[in-house]
Design a protein around this motif. Sequence first.
Motif, PDB file in Angstrom:
ATOM      1  N   SER A 183       0.769  -1.323  -0.034  1.00 36.39           N
ATOM      2  CA  SER A 183      -0.018   0.104  -0.094  1.00 36.39           C
ATOM      3  C   SER A 183       1.054   1.290  -0.033  1.00 36.39           C
ATOM      4  CB  SER A 183      -0.800  -0.043   1.195  1.00 36.39           C
ATOM      5  OG  SER A 183      -0.195  -0.035   2.422  1.00 36.39           O
ATOM      6  N   LEU A 184       1.966   1.342   0.544  1.00 31.68           N
ATOM      7  CA  LEU A 184       2.769   2.344   0.721  1.00 31.68           C
ATOM      8  C   LEU A 184       3.381   2.579  -0.692  1.00 31.68           C
ATOM      9  CD1 LEU A 184       4.999   1.654   3.983  1.00 31.68           C
ATOM     10  CD2 LEU A 184       3.059   3.543   3.503  1.00 31.68           C
ATOM     11  N   THR A 185       3.920   1.560  -1.520  1.00 29.52           N
ATOM     12  CA  THR A 185       4.462   1.906  -2.791  1.00 29.52           C
ATOM     13  C   THR A 185       3.315   2.296  -3.757  1.00 29.52           C
ATOM     14  OG1 THR A 185       3.964  -0.596  -3.436  1.00 29.52           O
ATOM     15  CG2 THR A 185       6.242   0.241  -2.533  1.00 29.52           C
ATOM     16  N   LEU A 186       2.027   1.878  -3.289  1.00 29.59           N
ATOM     17  CA  LEU A 186       1.075   2.486  -3.971  1.00 29.59           C
ATOM     18  C   LEU A 186       0.616   3.899  -3.721  1.00 29.59           C
ATOM     19  CD1 LEU A 186      -0.877  -0.719  -4.217  1.00 29.59           C
ATOM     20  CD2 LEU A 186      -0.031   0.302  -6.259  1.00 29.59           C
ATOM     21  N   GLY A 187       1.092   4.509  -3.065  1.00 29.32           N
ATOM     22  CA  GLY A 187       0.937   6.075  -2.534  1.00 29.32           C
ATOM     23  C   GLY A 187       0.137   5.968  -1.140  1.00 29.32           C
ATOM     24  N   ALA A 188       0.108   5.156  -0.438  1.00 32.39           N
ATOM     25  CA  ALA A 188      -0.824   5.551   0.682  1.00 32.39           C
ATOM     26  C   ALA A 188      -0.135   6.241   1.690  1.00 32.39           C
ATOM     27  CB  ALA A 188      -1.401   4.068   1.493  1.00 32.39           C
TER      28      ALA A 188
ATOM     29  N   GLY B  88       4.031   6.321  -4.848  1.00 36.96           N
ATOM     30  CA  GLY B  88       3.345   5.749  -5.979  1.00 36.96           C
ATOM     31  C   GLY B  88       4.022   5.989  -7.271  1.00 36.96           C
ATOM     32  N   VAL B  92       5.960  -1.529  -6.973  1.00 39.09           N
ATOM     33  CA  VAL B  92       6.611  -2.782  -6.787  1.00 39.09           C
ATOM     34  C   VAL B  92       5.635  -3.795  -7.093  1.00 39.09           C
ATOM     35  CG1 VAL B  92       8.146  -4.127  -5.026  1.00 39.09           C
ATOM     36  CG2 VAL B  92       8.156  -1.538  -5.056  1.00 39.09           C
ATOM     37  N   GLY B 112      -4.310   2.617  -5.889  1.00 36.45           N
ATOM     38  CA  GLY B 112      -3.419   3.748  -5.700  1.00 36.45           C
ATOM     39  C   GLY B 112      -4.156   5.031  -6.199  1.00 36.45           C
ATOM     40  N   ARG B 159      -2.256  -3.254 -10.852  1.00 36.43           N
ATOM     41  CA  ARG B 159      -2.408  -2.422  -9.657  1.00 36.43           C
ATOM     42  C   ARG B 159      -1.205  -1.258  -9.572  1.00 36.43           C
ATOM     43  NH1 ARG B 159      -2.513  -4.771  -3.705  1.00 36.43           N
ATOM     44  NH2 ARG B 159      -0.381  -5.094  -4.136  1.00 36.43           N
ATOM     45  N   VAL B 160      -0.071  -1.884  -9.914  1.00 38.77           N
ATOM     46  CA  VAL B 160       1.034  -0.929 -10.088  1.00 38.77           C
ATOM     47  C   VAL B 160       0.938   0.069 -11.458  1.00 38.77           C
ATOM     48  CG1 VAL B 160       3.679  -0.843 -10.235  1.00 38.77           C
ATOM     49  CG2 VAL B 160       2.619  -2.410  -8.358  1.00 38.77           C
ATOM     50  N   ASN B 163      -1.080   3.477 -11.726  1.00 34.08           N
ATOM     51  CA  ASN B 163      -0.252   4.804 -11.316  1.00 34.08           C
ATOM     52  C   ASN B 163       0.580   5.564 -12.156  1.00 34.08           C
ATOM     53  OD1 ASN B 163      -1.553   4.876  -8.577  1.00 34.08           O
ATOM     54  ND2 ASN B 163       0.120   3.426  -7.693  1.00 34.08           N
TER      55      ASN B 163
END
Lengths: 284, 288
Positions: A183-188, B88, B92, B112, B159-160, B163
């Motif tokens: 979730s962090l790498t998705l911008g949360a 984002g 990964v 995202g 999902r990645v 973004n």
Amino acid sequence: MANALVSSSPTLPSLGNHVRPAGVRKKRSFAPVVIRCASLLACIAFWHVASTNRWNVIVNFENVPSPGAVCQAAVQLISSPKFQSHLLSSIARVFSGFGCAAVLAIAIGLGVGRSKLWSDLLMPPLELLRPIPAVAWIPLAVLMFPNPEESMVYITFVGAFYPILLNTIHGVSSVDSNLIFASLTLGANRLRVFSDVIVPAALPAIVTGLSIGMGNSWFSLVTAEMVAGQFGIGYYTWESYTLQKYPNIVLGMIAIGLLGMLSSLLIQRVAWFFMPWVKLGANR
Amino acid sequence: MKGQAHSTGSGQAGEISIRNAGIAFLASDRVVEAVRDISVEFGPGSFTTLLGPSGCGKSSLLGAIAGFVSLTQGVILVDQRPVHRPDGSRGVVFQHHNLFPWKTVRGNVEFGLKMRGIRKTERQRPVDEILDRVKLSTFQHSYPGHLSGGMQQRVNLARVLVNRPTVMMLDEPFAALDAQTRLQMQEMLLELWNGLKMTIVFVTHDVDEAVLLSDRVLVMSRRPGRIRADFEVPLARPRAADQLTSTEFNRLKKYCLELLREESLAEEGMTEGEPAAIQEPEFTNRLG
């Protein structure tokens, strides 16, 4: 035994004959249903025989009402407004005590599970009080609250509180850290990680806590009503004993059992509604 | 055959610059050095693979680029800005399904955009588009638990990618898949990369995968991980599975395998001192 299984089915590992490879559908069979019904009927038949013959070997059946007598009493009582108001007042107590416990325990559990400060601040007194069973609170609760109604609600609250709290803490602190990284790498941000990842990930554990808590609060309430109540299904059961209306004791017991079961079922159904992915049995 | 590998389209985002990076962490009272003194650059839009034996620190390095593993030494710059925390723009894809089990395929893919505060009506189009690209439109309302491993990884990619990250890191994303599905996924990844042109850093221990997919392969040594070899893959693009049998491919593969073999022998203490010279193919190891 295991060898026999292996040699009899060379294509399958020795899983035992009740295990099928995936995709093989179980044949519809009514045999299990029949067996289960027969088992229930046998128990009722035993109860009938023991009570009508007034068996007295170790367990004394002389004063145990027969199934027939209980059914008769049930027919009379179902329509009686008095019985209904007993039921309603118990239900109201359980739901108010349980409701308060759920709100408070989930809130505290979410905080304690994620924050060392919250944990250090709140857990020592809670841990100290935890080993005290809800029922042991009855005398003090009667003294602490202005009327018995509130003290009984408090007892149900104590009964439900700890299972919900502990399961919430467990659920929150065992969230898969990969989900948090993702979730962090998705911008949360931190807040969204909490609300959108940690809370939903902990939900199954919270629901487990809720259903254990629900069982506990019924148990605690019935005991509290027997001791301190003037109304309610626990009180009704005890009153039936003192008034020697024996079939009604059994009726009260059955009602308590049914209410407990139905309220657990309610929780389960509500949970499935909010967590369809858990019902799929495919959590991971 | 042209050296089109990470040709620097000036002004393009996604440039990664790793300078003297070292990562160490504490594991039961012992300091474990995951990687040591790594300096390397990845051009915008390049496709680079980190190849190495398991436990060589390649995942740690990936985590450091993503921002959830902190460096004990050195610095990582992405588009000239030092990396401090995940965000984002650097996506990964992990090996193990870390899709949100409580969200449908669509809910996962949307995540995202939702985190960036994009409104529901405006999320619709990009999500539809990316679901279409990974061929999951018909499964958008399924939960991850109902999908096959390959489909789950497609959701992960989508999902990645929704973004529009400038950098996408993949940590052995296809290792758990069967051979057939893996090939399909590899081709899909190349197709997606070709369309979106983000910088890709791909971690694997599978030599075929490394050579087939990337412009450039970095072979890492055993822990503490250092870059043992750095070479470009001169195979023509677009690449497809049939190149797996070409002579050129096999030569590269053999070279990588020998390097890896060296590493595993060294780890078992079967060789001493400097590793024996390995016959290099005609292309140049950029470390010289």
